[in-house]
Design an enzyme around this catalytic site. Structure first.
Site, PDB file in Angstrom:
ATOM      1  N   GLU A  93       6.441 -13.483  -4.288  1.00 17.11           N
ATOM      2  CA  GLU A  93       6.328 -12.523  -5.389  1.00 17.11           C
ATOM      3  C   GLU A  93       7.471 -11.514  -5.382  1.00 17.11           C
ATOM      4  O   GLU A  93       8.138 -11.299  -4.361  1.00 17.11           O
ATOM      5  CB  GLU A  93       5.011 -11.741  -5.279  1.00 17.11           C
ATOM      6  CG  GLU A  93       3.782 -12.604  -5.270  1.00 17.11           C
ATOM      7  CD  GLU A  93       2.494 -11.808  -5.048  1.00 17.11           C
ATOM      8  OE1 GLU A  93       1.429 -12.427  -5.039  1.00 17.11           O
ATOM      9  OE2 GLU A  93       2.567 -10.571  -4.879  1.00 17.11           O
ATOM     10  N   CYS A 106      11.774  -5.138  -6.419  1.00 21.79           N
ATOM     11  CA  CYS A 106      11.201  -5.238  -5.081  1.00 21.79           C
ATOM     12  C   CYS A 106      11.138  -6.720  -4.747  1.00 21.79           C
ATOM     13  O   CYS A 106      10.455  -7.489  -5.447  1.00 21.79           O
ATOM     14  CB  CYS A 106       9.814  -4.612  -5.044  1.00 21.79           C
ATOM     15  SG  CYS A 106       8.988  -4.760  -3.437  1.00 21.79           S
ATOM     16  N   CYS A 113       3.111 -13.212   5.369  1.00 22.02           N
ATOM     17  CA  CYS A 113       3.679 -12.298   6.361  1.00 22.02           C
ATOM     18  C   CYS A 113       2.948 -12.457   7.689  1.00 22.02           C
ATOM     19  O   CYS A 113       1.713 -12.535   7.709  1.00 22.02           O
ATOM     20  CB  CYS A 113       3.549 -10.849   5.881  1.00 22.02           C
ATOM     21  SG  CYS A 113       4.306  -9.641   7.002  1.00 22.02           S
ATOM     22  N   CYS A 117      -1.060  -6.765   8.597  1.00 28.23           N
ATOM     23  CA  CYS A 117      -1.621  -5.426   8.405  1.00 28.23           C
ATOM     24  C   CYS A 117      -2.935  -5.520   7.633  1.00 28.23           C
ATOM     25  O   CYS A 117      -3.020  -6.196   6.604  1.00 28.23           O
ATOM     26  CB  CYS A 117      -0.625  -4.538   7.660  1.00 28.23           C
ATOM     27  SG  CYS A 117       0.957  -4.367   8.504  1.00 28.23           S
ATOM     28  N   CYS A 120      -3.086  -4.779   3.772  1.00 27.86           N
ATOM     29  CA  CYS A 120      -2.087  -5.441   2.943  1.00 27.86           C
ATOM     30  C   CYS A 120      -2.586  -6.809   2.487  1.00 27.86           C
ATOM     31  O   CYS A 120      -2.984  -7.636   3.311  1.00 27.86           O
ATOM     32  CB  CYS A 120      -0.771  -5.584   3.712  1.00 27.86           C
ATOM     33  SG  CYS A 120       0.535  -6.414   2.787  1.00 27.86           S
ATOM     34  N   CYS A 337       1.727  -6.211  -3.079  1.00 31.58           N
ATOM     35  CA  CYS A 337       2.251  -7.471  -2.546  1.00 31.58           C
ATOM     36  C   CYS A 337       1.120  -8.400  -2.145  1.00 31.58           C
ATOM     37  O   CYS A 337       0.188  -8.006  -1.461  1.00 31.58           O
ATOM     38  CB  CYS A 337       3.154  -7.196  -1.344  1.00 31.58           C
ATOM     39  SG  CYS A 337       4.633  -6.290  -1.781  1.00 31.58           S
TER      40      CYS A 337
END
Length: 357
Positions: A93, A106, A113, A117, A120, A337
């Site tokens: 994205e 961005c 990832c 986290c 997130c 995100c």
């Protein structure tokens, strides 16, 4: 908006090359670079000042597009969220954010990832793979094409999308060099920000590369106990070790460091944490960017209410810490995100090409 990938798609991407590495002799390299990065063409046939034989040779040997599908989701606030389907079927994205005096994108550096986290949405996806330099640059070029603008009209880049850039440093550095190159995107290093959850080895390497880009540290808590609860990588890298690397980066580059801090209700928004944060940043040229939590389906945490965000910001100001609040854009289209990639393809309804221009 659909790319031109097919079983005959060349295996080599021309976007992996620095301008001086482009095929052709002499001024032909400069012509190709101009078509790629000033004009943003999507087809070698559009490079009309090149001989037809050269255009055909380029198309046989090199790939120009990195995505099989580009889906755009405009927000009422003017930002546009993009979901890219890569040539291997995985998805990543980016976000386009136009302001009165600048255009910002961005970009992502990974599919998913590995940092994980808890607050997130990208972390909930897990880790897919690193993006190539071409796939990182391709996001910006695809956005410019969809917006009907030259890629060089986009003057601000933040590597704050999906992924941890410092765990994909080889490809990220290659993309940054093309962003900075006078015959590439010709950007100012001050207008490129790389965001990291805190990988000390990568921060030291970035300092030694001395590209002049800005560093943003996703700190999110000033104490190790809280940070470990919300950021799994904190178990490996304590705050003291990360801050030592950050201070080295500042000493080497003289660039002010931004500290990203997502406020979570009852987790990292206490007055004592504001005081500890101010103490942590003492003597460092720093700016704190407070981020109200952008909720997503299934999130295990809740955001600090607006009054609490304002109170935390005021506490930092009283302690002499420069601070701003980054109110989220694109909430109506899931701009945090990973929010689009978390949805199944059937739940996504792409707009027709040209929408959002």
């Amino acid at each position: 908006m659909t790319g031109q990938a097919s079983p005959e798609t060349p295996t080599k991407s021309i976007l992996e090359l620095l301008p001086e590495e482009l095929p052709g002799e002499g001024y032909r390299k400069a012509q190709i670079a101009h078509w790629l990065y000033a004009k943003g063409v999507q087809d070698f046939a559009e490079m009309t000042d090149l001989p037809k034989a050269l255009r055909e040779a380029l198309a046989r040997e090199w790939r120009l597009l990195e995505f099989s599908l580009v889906q755009a989701y405009p927000s009422q606030d003017g930002s546009v969220k993009y979901l890219f389907t890569l040539l291997d079927g995985q998805r990543t994205e980016a976000v386009y954010m136009p302001y009165q005096n600048r255009k910002t994108v961005c970009l992502s550096s990974m599919v998913g990832c590995p940092a994980g986290c808890t607050f997130c949405a990208t972390g909930a996806l897990g880790f897919g793979r690193n993006l190539t330099a071409a796939e990182i640059l391709g996001q910006l070029l695809a956005i410019a094409h969809h917006q009907g603008i030259s890629p060089r009209e986009i003057r601000n880049v933040v590597l704050m999308g999906m992924g941890e850039p410092l765990l994909n440093l080889k490809n990220v550095l290659k993309a940054i060099r093309i962003l900075l190159h006078p015959q590439g995107l010709a950007m100012s290093p001050r207008r490129i920000t790389l965001s990291t959850v805190g990988i000390p080895k990568g921060i030291y390497r970035l300092a030694e590369e001395d590209l002049g880009v800005r560093l943003a540290l996703s700190l999110h808590a000033p104490d190790d106990e809280t940070r470990k609860a919300i950021i799994p990588t904190a178990h490996r890298y304590p705050i003291a070790e990360i801050m030592e690397a950050v201070r080295h980066y500042y000493a080497k580059t003289k660039r002010r460091v931004t500290f990203e801090y997502t406020l979570l209700k009852g987790v990292n928004d206490h007055p004592w944490q504001a005081r500890l944060l101010a103490k942590l940043l003492k003597g460092l040229s720093a700016h704190v960017n407070l981020i109200p939590f952008n909720p997503w389906e299934g999130a295990p945490v809740a955001g600090t209410p607006k009054a609490g965000v304002l109170a935390f910001a005021e506490a930092l100001r009283r302690l002499g810490v420069p601070v701003s609040i980054r109110w989220s854009r694109g909430q109506d289209v899931g701009a945090a995100c990973g929010q689009l990639a978390l949805k199944t393809p059937k739940a996504l309804t792409p707009l027709p090409e040209g929408a959002g221009r």
